[in-house]
Design an enzyme around this catalytic site. Structure first.
Site, PDB file in Angstrom:
ATOM      1  N   LYS A  42       0.924-113.021  82.641  1.00 46.15           N
ATOM      2  CA  LYS A  42      -0.312-113.069  81.852  1.00 46.15           C
ATOM      3  C   LYS A  42      -1.471-112.345  82.556  1.00 46.15           C
ATOM      4  O   LYS A  42      -1.389-112.052  83.761  1.00 46.15           O
ATOM      5  CB  LYS A  42      -0.661-114.537  81.576  1.00 46.15           C
ATOM      6  CG  LYS A  42       0.382-115.269  80.713  1.00 46.15           C
ATOM      7  CD  LYS A  42      -0.075-116.695  80.387  1.00 46.15           C
ATOM      8  CE  LYS A  42       0.930-117.416  79.509  1.00 46.15           C
ATOM      9  NZ  LYS A  42       0.449-118.775  79.121  1.00 46.15           N
ATOM     10  N   TYR A  65       2.129-115.917  69.145  1.00 44.84           N
ATOM     11  CA  TYR A  65       1.872-117.349  69.314  1.00 44.84           C
ATOM     12  C   TYR A  65       1.690-118.068  67.972  1.00 44.84           C
ATOM     13  O   TYR A  65       1.057-119.129  67.929  1.00 44.84           O
ATOM     14  CB  TYR A  65       0.632-117.555  70.185  1.00 44.84           C
ATOM     15  CG  TYR A  65       0.886-117.523  71.682  1.00 44.84           C
ATOM     16  CD1 TYR A  65       1.906-118.274  72.273  1.00 44.84           C
ATOM     17  CD2 TYR A  65       0.065-116.769  72.530  1.00 44.84           C
ATOM     18  CE1 TYR A  65       2.114-118.265  73.647  1.00 44.84           C
ATOM     19  CE2 TYR A  65       0.273-116.755  73.909  1.00 44.84           C
ATOM     20  CZ  TYR A  65       1.294-117.507  74.462  1.00 44.84           C
ATOM     21  OH  TYR A  65       1.497-117.503  75.822  1.00 44.84           O
ATOM     22  N   ASN A  93      -2.441-119.902  83.202  1.00 49.47           N
ATOM     23  CA  ASN A  93      -1.302-120.412  83.976  1.00 49.47           C
ATOM     24  C   ASN A  93      -0.252-119.350  84.311  1.00 49.47           C
ATOM     25  O   ASN A  93       0.915-119.661  84.497  1.00 49.47           O
ATOM     26  CB  ASN A  93      -0.696-121.623  83.262  1.00 49.47           C
ATOM     27  CG  ASN A  93      -0.221-121.285  81.860  1.00 49.47           C
ATOM     28  OD1 ASN A  93      -0.243-120.132  81.455  1.00 49.47           O
ATOM     29  ND2 ASN A  93       0.229-122.290  81.140  1.00 49.47           N
ATOM     30  N   HIS A 113       4.350-116.779  80.902  1.00 46.61           N
ATOM     31  CA  HIS A 113       4.973-117.354  79.701  1.00 46.61           C
ATOM     32  C   HIS A 113       6.488-117.302  79.883  1.00 46.61           C
ATOM     33  O   HIS A 113       7.016-116.384  80.513  1.00 46.61           O
ATOM     34  CB  HIS A 113       4.613-116.534  78.452  1.00 46.61           C
ATOM     35  CG  HIS A 113       5.455-116.881  77.260  1.00 46.61           C
ATOM     36  ND1 HIS A 113       5.137-117.929  76.423  1.00 46.61           N
ATOM     37  CD2 HIS A 113       6.635-116.354  76.811  1.00 46.61           C
ATOM     38  CE1 HIS A 113       6.095-118.022  75.492  1.00 46.61           C
ATOM     39  NE2 HIS A 113       7.006-117.089  75.702  1.00 46.61           N
ATOM     40  N   GLU A 142      11.146-113.916  70.322  1.00 48.25           N
ATOM     41  CA  GLU A 142      10.194-113.300  71.253  1.00 48.25           C
ATOM     42  C   GLU A 142      10.720-111.965  71.798  1.00 48.25           C
ATOM     43  O   GLU A 142       9.954-111.009  71.950  1.00 48.25           O
ATOM     44  CB  GLU A 142       9.878-114.276  72.389  1.00 48.25           C
ATOM     45  CG  GLU A 142       9.096-115.496  71.883  1.00 48.25           C
ATOM     46  CD  GLU A 142       8.865-116.550  72.952  1.00 48.25           C
ATOM     47  OE1 GLU A 142       9.355-116.376  74.094  1.00 48.25           O
ATOM     48  OE2 GLU A 142       8.187-117.545  72.651  1.00 48.25           O
TER      49      GLU A 142
HETATM   50  P1  IDP Z   1       4.131-123.361  77.836  1.00 51.62           P
HETATM   51  O1  IDP Z   1       3.525-121.995  78.118  1.00 51.62           O
HETATM   52  O2  IDP Z   1       4.326-124.149  79.100  1.00 51.62           O
HETATM   53  O3  IDP Z   1       5.383-123.278  76.991  1.00 51.62           O
HETATM   54  P2  IDP Z   1       2.740-124.238  75.427  1.00 51.62           P
HETATM   55  O4  IDP Z   1       2.507-125.667  75.070  1.00 51.62           O
HETATM   56  O5  IDP Z   1       3.784-123.486  74.675  1.00 51.62           O
HETATM   57  O6  IDP Z   1       3.036-124.183  77.013  1.00 51.62           O
HETATM   58  O7  IDP Z   1       1.346-123.505  75.297  1.00 51.62           O
HETATM   59  C1  IDP Z   1       1.249-122.095  75.260  1.00 51.62           C
HETATM   60  C2  IDP Z   1       0.114-121.660  76.172  1.00 51.62           C
HETATM   61  O8  IDP Z   1      -1.110-122.154  75.641  1.00 51.62           O
HETATM   62  C3  IDP Z   1       0.150-122.251  77.597  1.00 51.62           C
HETATM   63  O9  IDP Z   1       0.999-121.534  78.469  1.00 51.62           O
HETATM   64  C4  IDP Z   1      -1.298-122.156  78.002  1.00 51.62           C
HETATM   65  O10 IDP Z   1      -1.673-120.835  78.390  1.00 51.62           O
HETATM   66  C5  IDP Z   1      -2.001-122.518  76.701  1.00 51.62           C
HETATM   67  N1  IDP Z   1      -2.271-123.966  76.598  1.00 51.62           N
HETATM   68  C6  IDP Z   1      -1.363-124.967  76.427  1.00 51.62           C
HETATM   69  N2  IDP Z   1      -1.959-126.170  76.370  1.00 51.62           N
HETATM   70  C7  IDP Z   1      -3.285-125.923  76.478  1.00 51.62           C
HETATM   71  C8  IDP Z   1      -4.446-126.773  76.487  1.00 51.62           C
HETATM   72  O11 IDP Z   1      -4.386-128.008  76.370  1.00 51.62           O
HETATM   73  N3  IDP Z   1      -5.649-126.143  76.639  1.00 51.62           N
HETATM   74  C9  IDP Z   1      -5.767-124.774  76.766  1.00 51.62           C
HETATM   75  N4  IDP Z   1      -4.712-123.950  76.763  1.00 51.62           N
HETATM   76  C10 IDP Z   1      -3.488-124.513  76.629  1.00 51.62           C
HETATM   77 MG    MG Z   2       5.628-122.509  75.048  1.00 44.55          MG
END
Ligand code: IDP
Ligand code: MG
Length: 139
Positions: free
Chosen positions: A10, A50, A113, A116, A127
């Site tokens: 990212k 997304y 974070n 992905h 994807e």
């Molecule tokens: P993942 O990437 O661990 O699969 P997902 O729930 O699929 O997590 O969420 C997609 C992306 O959305 C996350 O990687 C993160 O960048 C963002 N995200 C997830 N939860 C939150 C939140 O509570 N606040 C802000 N951003 C979030």
């Molecule tokens: Mg995810």
């Protein structure tokens, strides 16, 4: 069973010069890159990618983050690649990620974070095809 998963380094991790470290972690874990593409997402590209998160409260913020700079999109291949990559990544919230994971090392918070990774075979199929035609996968 050998399978494929989609990974994205990212914008936050690209800005931190962590591309090399993250790809080294994939390779050390026997997740072999079979396609790599560096790109700048447009808003419509990331919204389509997304789409499953459209109803989530963080959707707009997530899309803004993902267009904030270049990303590296990869297809990784290996035994249990989907689950293995999720383990390598660590929890969505870097504060909850285990030691030794990519998000522990490079993530900032639950949104920024670093990486992905596809979370299921169905997601991986969607994807991978979203970014790469079959003929561009070298594995
Ligand atoms: P993942 O990437 O661990 O699969 P997902 O729930 O699929 O997590 O969420 C997609 C992306 O959305 C996350 O990687 C993160 O960048 C963002 N995200 C997830 N939860 C939150 C939140 O509570 N606040 C802000 N951003 C979030
Ligand atoms: Mg995810």
């Amino acid at each position: 069973m050998s399978e494929r998963t989609l990974a994205i380094i990212k914008p936050d991790a690209v800005k931190k010069h962590a591309i090399g470290d993250i790809i080294a972690r994939y390779e050390k874990a026997s997740l072999k890159p079979v396609a790599i593409r560096m790109m700048q997402f447009s808003k419509s590209t990331v919204e389509g990618f997304y789409a499953v998160h459209k109803a989530r409260p963080f959707f707009d913020s997530l899309c803004t983050f993902m267009v904030s700079g270049p990303v590296v999109v990869l297809v990784l291949q290996g035994d249990n690649a989907i689950k293995k990559n999720r383990e390598l990544m660590g929890a969505t919230d870097p504060a909850k990620a285990e030691a030794g994971t990519i998000r522990k090392a490079h993530g900032t918070n639950i949104e920024f974070n670093a990486v992905h990774g596809s979370d299921s075979p169905e997601a991986a199929t969607f994807e991978i095809s979203y970014f790469f035609p079959q003929m561009e996968l070298v594995g």
